[in-house]
Design a protein around this motif. Sequence first.
Motif, mmCIF file in Angstrom:
data_model
loop_
_atom_site.group_PDB
_atom_site.id
_atom_site.type_symbol
_atom_site.label_atom_id
_atom_site.label_comp_id
_atom_site.label_asym_id
_atom_site.label_seq_id
_atom_site.Cartn_x
_atom_site.Cartn_y
_atom_site.Cartn_z
ATOM 1 N N LEU A 41 -3.891 0.475 30.996
ATOM 2 C CA LEU A 41 -4.274 -0.899 31.320
ATOM 3 C C LEU A 41 -3.316 -1.439 32.357
ATOM 4 O O LEU A 41 -2.090 -1.318 32.221
ATOM 5 N N GLN A 97 -2.361 -4.923 34.621
ATOM 6 C CA GLN A 97 -2.540 -6.358 34.858
ATOM 7 C C GLN A 97 -2.314 -6.660 36.328
ATOM 8 O O GLN A 97 -1.240 -6.378 36.874
ATOM 9 N N GLU A 149 -7.142 -7.863 33.816
ATOM 10 C CA GLU A 149 -6.737 -6.532 33.356
ATOM 11 C C GLU A 149 -7.776 -5.501 33.759
ATOM 12 O O GLU A 149 -8.972 -5.741 33.648
ATOM 13 N N GLU A 186 -4.267 -3.780 19.154
ATOM 14 C CA GLU A 186 -3.177 -4.701 19.467
ATOM 15 C C GLU A 186 -2.015 -3.924 20.082
ATOM 16 O O GLU A 186 -1.904 -2.711 19.927
ATOM 17 N N ARG A 187 -1.177 -4.637 20.796
ATOM 18 C CA ARG A 187 0.052 -4.094 21.371
ATOM 19 C C ARG A 187 -0.160 -2.820 22.202
ATOM 20 O O ARG A 187 0.700 -1.935 22.228
ATOM 21 N N LEU A 193 0.497 -2.658 28.465
ATOM 22 C CA LEU A 193 -0.137 -3.306 29.615
ATOM 23 C C LEU A 193 0.853 -3.294 30.759
ATOM 24 O O LEU A 193 1.905 -3.937 30.691
ATOM 25 N N GLY A 244 1.954 -6.519 25.011
ATOM 26 C CA GLY A 244 0.834 -5.649 25.320
ATOM 27 C C GLY A 244 -0.509 -6.353 25.319
ATOM 28 O O GLY A 244 -0.603 -7.567 25.511
ATOM 29 N N SER A 245 -1.560 -5.585 25.058
ATOM 30 C CA SER A 245 -2.919 -6.129 25.139
ATOM 31 C C SER A 245 -3.816 -5.409 24.133
ATOM 32 O O SER A 245 -3.328 -4.787 23.190
ATOM 33 N N VAL A 246 -5.127 -5.502 24.369
ATOM 34 C CA VAL A 246 -6.140 -4.881 23.516
ATOM 35 C C VAL A 246 -6.966 -3.932 24.378
ATOM 36 O O VAL A 246 -7.259 -4.227 25.533
ATOM 37 N N ARG A 261 -11.776 -4.717 22.530
ATOM 38 C CA ARG A 261 -11.858 -6.150 22.824
ATOM 39 C C ARG A 261 -13.320 -6.600 22.816
ATOM 40 O O ARG A 261 -13.661 -7.631 22.220
#
Length: 315
Positions: A58, A60, A66, A111-112, A115, A126-128, A133
């Motif tokens: 991922l 950003q 993203e 989760e986490r 990113l 972090g992100s999904v 998502r």
Amino acid sequence: MAISVGISACVLGQKVRFDGGHKQNRFVVDELAKYVDFKPVCPEVGIGMPVPRPAIQLLQLSDGSERLVASRDKSIDYTESMESFAHQHIPAFDSLCGYIVCAKSPTCGMERVKLYIENGNTVPGGSVGVYTRELMQRMPWLPVEEDGRLQDPVLRENFVFRIYALNDFYQSLREHRSIHAFIEFHSRYKLVLMAHSPAAYKALGRMVASIKDWDLDEFYLEYRQQFMDAIKNRASRSNKTNVLMHLQGYFKRSLTKGQKQELAALIMSYREGNQPILAPLALIQHYLKEYPDPYLQLQTFLNPYPEELKLRYGL
């Protein structure tokens, strides 16, 4: 009928990861698979990526958006393909009662997920994953959990319980919606709601009390979301103690003074962390056989899932 549960194919043991391996989860394969019908999906293979394949990540961008890109060549962008795959396949998941995803995956992580930014550093928290998502946004009532978090006995128990509760909801109400059916379902889960969220217990009670003012299809959707949100909260030891004491009250006219003291002592021992909840529950179940109570016998709190799963042993 087996309960349908979606799962990242690699967690089930299929060799579909970027390196040609898998992330098989032993609890999933050895225990849970006896009770559910897994529907494996690998979104990366689903969009045509080979096995093995170059790693993806991922990224950003400077505008905060993203993207799902190749790790070595960030000009190769899979975002639209992955989102399109999710949009096409998620509507077919309407019958699912849960979903187990692969942790840390840029497509499936819950989760986490790491990113990155363009200089190679990572964003805190972090992100999904792109696919997960979309799944959680389109089906916010659905129990979703990561394979790694299933090692935690509290998270494992809560996730499996939510699967069984949603399946019960569908079996009870999907095809036969009536005021009576909703009231019966809610009645079975009163002690569950009391343990997981006293606030939701009151709110859903008020909602059911006003059911005659609702369109039943709208009630179905709203109740499902609020109910699943409520039981996602982990039932605290304090709340569960209150439920046990509530159960104890039903036997106050049946038990001797010594029996009452024995049960009260077990409940307090549980509250202090010296006993698993199975200890007072076993005694309550024993008394319930001796002194049957129709209301208590229907309470899901007492038997939320097959005891063979041994999910309450450490709780």
